[in-house]
Design a protein around this motif. Structure first.
Motif, PDB file in Angstrom:
ATOM      1  N   ALA A   1     -19.142  -5.782  37.420  1.00 17.75           N
ATOM      2  CA  ALA A   1     -19.385  -6.111  36.025  1.00 17.75           C
ATOM      3  C   ALA A   1     -19.887  -4.753  35.415  1.00 17.75           C
ATOM      4  N   LYS A   2     -20.997  -4.143  35.890  1.00 16.54           N
ATOM      5  CA  LYS A   2     -21.532  -2.766  35.449  1.00 16.54           C
ATOM      6  C   LYS A   2     -20.538  -1.950  35.373  1.00 16.54           C
ATOM      7  N   SER A   3     -19.633  -1.842  36.563  1.00 17.26           N
ATOM      8  CA  SER A   3     -18.659  -0.658  36.468  1.00 17.26           C
ATOM      9  C   SER A   3     -17.797  -0.786  35.257  1.00 17.26           C
TER      10      SER A   3
ATOM     11  N   ALA B   1      -5.822 -18.084  29.845  1.00 15.14           N
ATOM     12  CA  ALA B   1      -6.849 -18.023  31.056  1.00 15.14           C
ATOM     13  C   ALA B   1      -8.169 -17.691  30.176  1.00 15.14           C
ATOM     14  N   ILE B   2      -8.528 -17.344  29.077  1.00 17.42           N
ATOM     15  CA  ILE B   2      -9.702 -17.298  28.670  1.00 17.42           C
ATOM     16  C   ILE B   2     -10.333 -18.576  28.255  1.00 17.42           C
ATOM     17  N   ALA B   3      -9.112 -19.213  27.575  1.00  9.52           N
ATOM     18  CA  ALA B   3      -9.637 -20.614  27.117  1.00  9.52           C
ATOM     19  C   ALA B   3      -9.964 -21.910  28.230  1.00  9.52           C
ATOM     20  N   VAL B   4      -9.342 -21.512  29.575  1.00  6.96           N
ATOM     21  CA  VAL B   4      -9.493 -22.433  30.773  1.00  6.96           C
ATOM     22  C   VAL B   4     -10.810 -22.130  31.121  1.00  6.96           C
ATOM     23  N   PHE B   5     -11.080 -20.624  31.333  1.00  5.92           N
ATOM     24  CA  PHE B   5     -12.490 -20.270  32.017  1.00  5.92           C
ATOM     25  C   PHE B   5     -13.609 -20.684  31.203  1.00  5.92           C
ATOM     26  N   ARG B   6     -13.566 -20.580  29.895  1.00  4.63           N
ATOM     27  CA  ARG B   6     -14.483 -21.061  28.939  1.00  4.63           C
ATOM     28  C   ARG B   6     -14.599 -22.764  29.204  1.00  4.63           C
ATOM     29  N   THR B   7     -13.552 -23.448  29.318  1.00  2.00           N
ATOM     30  CA  THR B   7     -13.490 -25.007  29.309  1.00  2.00           C
ATOM     31  C   THR B   7     -14.432 -25.161  30.684  1.00  2.00           C
ATOM     32  N   LEU B   8     -13.907 -24.537  31.609  1.00  2.00           N
ATOM     33  CA  LEU B   8     -14.704 -24.589  32.974  1.00  2.00           C
ATOM     34  C   LEU B   8     -16.109 -24.351  32.952  1.00  2.00           C
ATOM     35  N   LEU B   9     -16.726 -23.593  32.403  1.00  2.00           N
ATOM     36  CA  LEU B   9     -18.130 -23.329  32.129  1.00  2.00           C
ATOM     37  C   LEU B   9     -18.796 -24.285  31.443  1.00  2.00           C
ATOM     38  N   GLN B  10     -17.878 -24.850  30.319  1.00  2.00           N
ATOM     39  CA  GLN B  10     -18.765 -25.929  29.530  1.00  2.00           C
ATOM     40  C   GLN B  10     -18.731 -27.140  30.317  1.00  2.00           C
ATOM     41  N   ASN B  11     -17.790 -27.513  31.015  1.00  2.00           N
ATOM     42  CA  ASN B  11     -17.633 -28.907  31.679  1.00  2.00           C
ATOM     43  C   ASN B  11     -18.267 -28.898  33.119  1.00  2.00           C
TER      44      ASN B  11
ATOM     45  N   TYR C   1     -12.810 -26.679  41.134  1.00  2.00           N
ATOM     46  CA  TYR C   1     -11.740 -25.671  41.723  1.00  2.00           C
ATOM     47  C   TYR C   1     -10.075 -25.951  41.211  1.00  2.00           C
ATOM     48  N   LYS C   2      -9.861 -26.807  40.795  1.00  3.39           N
ATOM     49  CA  LYS C   2      -8.427 -26.858  40.230  1.00  3.39           C
ATOM     50  C   LYS C   2      -8.310 -26.073  38.962  1.00  3.39           C
ATOM     51  N   ASP C   3      -9.336 -26.030  37.922  1.00  6.24           N
ATOM     52  CA  ASP C   3      -9.329 -25.448  36.751  1.00  6.24           C
ATOM     53  C   ASP C   3      -9.540 -23.859  37.139  1.00  6.24           C
ATOM     54  N   TYR C   4     -10.454 -23.441  38.075  1.00  5.03           N
ATOM     55  CA  TYR C   4     -10.692 -22.049  38.378  1.00  5.03           C
ATOM     56  C   TYR C   4      -9.224 -21.593  38.983  1.00  5.03           C
ATOM     57  N   LYS C   5      -8.598 -22.153  39.890  1.00  2.08           N
ATOM     58  CA  LYS C   5      -7.370 -21.788  40.342  1.00  2.08           C
ATOM     59  C   LYS C   5      -6.316 -21.754  39.198  1.00  2.08           C
TER      60      LYS C   5
ATOM     61  N   ALA D   1     -17.234 -16.866  35.000  1.00  2.00           N
ATOM     62  CA  ALA D   1     -18.114 -16.168  33.767  1.00  2.00           C
ATOM     63  C   ALA D   1     -17.380 -14.865  33.941  1.00  2.00           C
ATOM     64  N   PHE D   2     -17.291 -14.143  35.510  1.00  2.84           N
ATOM     65  CA  PHE D   2     -16.957 -12.954  35.550  1.00  2.84           C
ATOM     66  C   PHE D   2     -15.436 -12.863  35.117  1.00  2.84           C
ATOM     67  N   TRP D   3     -14.741 -13.546  35.463  1.00  3.33           N
ATOM     68  CA  TRP D   3     -13.276 -13.668  35.336  1.00  3.33           C
ATOM     69  C   TRP D   3     -12.848 -13.844  33.776  1.00  3.33           C
ATOM     70  N   LEU D   4     -13.792 -14.643  32.978  1.00  2.00           N
ATOM     71  CA  LEU D   4     -13.653 -14.647  31.715  1.00  2.00           C
ATOM     72  C   LEU D   4     -13.866 -13.405  31.104  1.00  2.00           C
ATOM     73  N   ALA D   5     -14.927 -12.759  31.340  1.00  2.00           N
ATOM     74  CA  ALA D   5     -15.287 -11.371  30.768  1.00  2.00           C
ATOM     75  C   ALA D   5     -13.864 -10.385  30.934  1.00  2.00           C
ATOM     76  N   TYR D   6     -13.563 -10.487  32.264  1.00  2.00           N
ATOM     77  CA  TYR D   6     -12.552  -9.482  32.564  1.00  2.00           C
ATOM     78  C   TYR D   6     -11.153  -9.874  31.992  1.00  2.00           C
ATOM     79  N   SER D   7     -11.000 -11.269  31.714  1.00  2.00           N
ATOM     80  CA  SER D   7      -9.729 -11.487  31.018  1.00  2.00           C
ATOM     81  C   SER D   7      -9.824 -11.008  29.513  1.00  2.00           C
TER      82      SER D   7
END
Length: 375
Positions: free
Chosen positions: A124-126, A66-76, A48-52, A87-93
Motif C-alpha cells: 500500500a505504501k509503495s 469490484a469496488i462495490a463488492v469490496f465495500r459491501t464486504l467491509l460493511q457486512n 469468503y464467497k464475496d471476497y472471491k 480493504a487493500f483490494w478496494l484501494a487497488y481497484s
C-alpha cells in the motif's frame, strides 16, 4: 491470523510431500474442494464467497463492480479475516480504475490506519508513492510531503520507490531526504539509487553534494557511484574535483572510475588531462586506462596525442595500449600511424602489435569490398 493459518497450511502441505510449486498452487486455489480441513476452515469465513467474487471482477478489469463488492464486504462482515484483504483490494481497484487518484490515495491511507500490521501494508505504501508522484505532477504540490516522508520509511522497498520518485521530480527539495539516505549505514542498492537521483537533479546544490560523496572514501561503493554521476552531470566544472580525487586516492578502483568519469566530459581540457595521466602517472595501470579512454573519447583528434605518448613512454604496456587505441580509431590517419610504428618502432613487440592491427584493418577492408562486390 489468516496469514499465519496460510503459513501453517503451506508447511503442512510441504510436509505431506508436495513440491513447493504444488503447495503454492494449492494455496492459490482457494476454492479447490481437495483442500485439507485447514483450507475448509478458511473457506468457512462468511465473507469468503464475496471476497472471491470481488477478486474475480478485479481480474476481469470490472473495477466499478469490484469496488462495490469490496465495500459491501467491509460493511457486512466486520469480524471477517478477509477484512484487510478487502480493504487493500478496494484501494487497488480504485487506483486501477484510473478515475480518481486522490480517492485511491485516501483509501490506501484508510487501509493503513486500520490494518497497519497487514502483510499488504508495504504494498500500500509503495502504491501511495506512485500515486503521490502522479498527483504532484498534476499540480497537487502537497503530495511531495508524502514522497519526502516515504524516503525515510523503515521498509527498504518503500524507500526505494520514494527515492526513485523524488529523482524524477528533479527538485532541490529532495536533496535533504536523499542525503539522509546516504548518511545511513548499509543499503548499498538504496544509496546507488539516491546518488542517481542527485545526479538527475543536476542543480549546483546537487552537484556539490555529489562532489562531497565523491571525495568521501569512508564508503567506497557510494564514492564510486558519486564519481560516476559527477562525470555524467558535472561538465567542465567537475574536472578539478575529479583530478583532486585521482591524485589523493591510492585505491586502484577509485582511480580507474575517476579516469572514466573524466573521459565522459568532452572537450580539449579533459583530453589533455587524460594525456598527462597517460604520460606521467607513476602507476602503469592508470596509464593504460587513460590511454584507452583518450582513444575512445578523442576520435581522429586523439591520434597525435597517442603517438606522442607512444614515443615518450618507457612502459611497454602503455605503448601497446596506445597502438591498440590508434587501431580502434580507424581511418587513413590511424592506418598511416600504424604503418609508421611497424616500420620505425625500436621495440620489436610493439612493431608486431602494429603489424597485427594493420592486418586486422586490412582484413576488415577486404571483407567490406567483398560484400560490396556480392551486392
Amino acid at each position: 491470523m489468516k496469514t499465519i493459518l496460510k503459513s501453517v497450511l503451506a508447511i503442512t502441505i510441504l510436509g505431506l510431500g508436495l513440491s513447493g510449486s504444488s503447495a503454492m498452487r494449492a494455496l492459490e486455489a482457494e476454492s479447490a474442494p481437495s483442500w485439507s480441513f485447514f483450507g475448509e476452515w478458511l473457506q468457512s469465513d462468511p465473507a469468503y464467497k464475496d471476497y472471491k467474487a470481488a477478486k474475480a471482477l478485479f481480474y476481469e478489469e470490472k473495477y466499478p463492480q469490484a469496488i462495490a463488492v469490496f465495500r459491501t464486504l467491509l460493511q457486512n462482515y466486520p469480524k471477517s479475516t478477509y477484512r484487510d484483504d478487502a480493504a487493500f483490494w478496494l484501494a487497488y481497484s480504485i487506483e486501477k480504475s484510473g478515475e480518481n487518484d486522490e480517492a485511491a490515495f485516501q483509501e490506501y491511507q484508510t487501509f493503513l490506519e486500520n490494518f497497519s500490521e497487514s502483510s499488504y501494508a508495504n504494498d500500500a505504501k509503495s502504491n501511495m508513492v506512485r500515486l503521490a508522484q502522479k498527483l504532484y505532477r498534476a499540480g497537487k504540490k502537497q503530495y511531495k510531503v508524502y514522497l519526502q516522508t516515504s524516503g525515510q520509511d523503515a521498509d527498504f522497498d518503500v524507500q526505494l520507490e520514494a527515492v526513485t520518485a523524488l529523482a524524477q521530480l528533479n527538485s532541490n527539495e529532495a536533496l535533504p531526504i536523499l542525503e539522509n539516505v546516504l548518511a545511513k549505514e548499509g543499503g548499498t542498492r538504496l544509496k546507488k539509487k539516491a546518488l542517481f537521483a542527485i545526479g538527475q537533479i543536476g542543480s549546483p546544490q546537487a552537484l556539490a553534494l555529489l562532489e562531497k560523496y565523491a571525495q568521501n572514501g569512508s564508503d567506497p561503493v557510494a564514492q564510486k557511484e558519486a564519481i560516476f554521476w559527477l562525470g555524467q552531470q558535472g561538465g567542465q566544472s567537475a574536472l578539478e574535483p575529479l583530478m583532486k580525487i585521482f591524485a589523493a586516492s591510492q585505491d586502484r578502483e577509485i582511480r580507474k572510475k575517476t579516469i572514466f568519469s573524466i573521459s565522459q566530459i568532452s572537450g580539449e581540457k579533459s583530453a589533455q588531462i587524460l594525456k598527462e595521466m597517460a604520460m606521467n602517472d607513476a602507476e602503469p595501470e592508470a596509464q593504460t586506462e587513460a590511454i584507452f579512454w583518450l582513444g575512445q573519447q578523442g576520435g581522429q583528434g586523439a591520434v597525435p596525442a597517442l603517438m606522442e605518448i607512444l614515443r615518450a613512454s618507457k612502459n611497454s604496456a602503455a605503448k601497446k595500449k596506445a597502438v591498440f587505441s590508434i587501431s580502434q580509431i580507424g581511418g587513413a590517419e590511424a592506418a598511416a600511424r600504424l604503418k609508421e610504428i611497424a616500420m620505425n618502432e625500436s621495440d620489436a613487440k610493439i612493431r608486431q602489435e602494429a603489424i597485427f592491427w594493420l592486418g586486422q584493418q586490412a582484413g576488415a577492408l577486404l571483407g567490406h569490398f567483398g560484400q560490396a562486390r556480392e551486392v
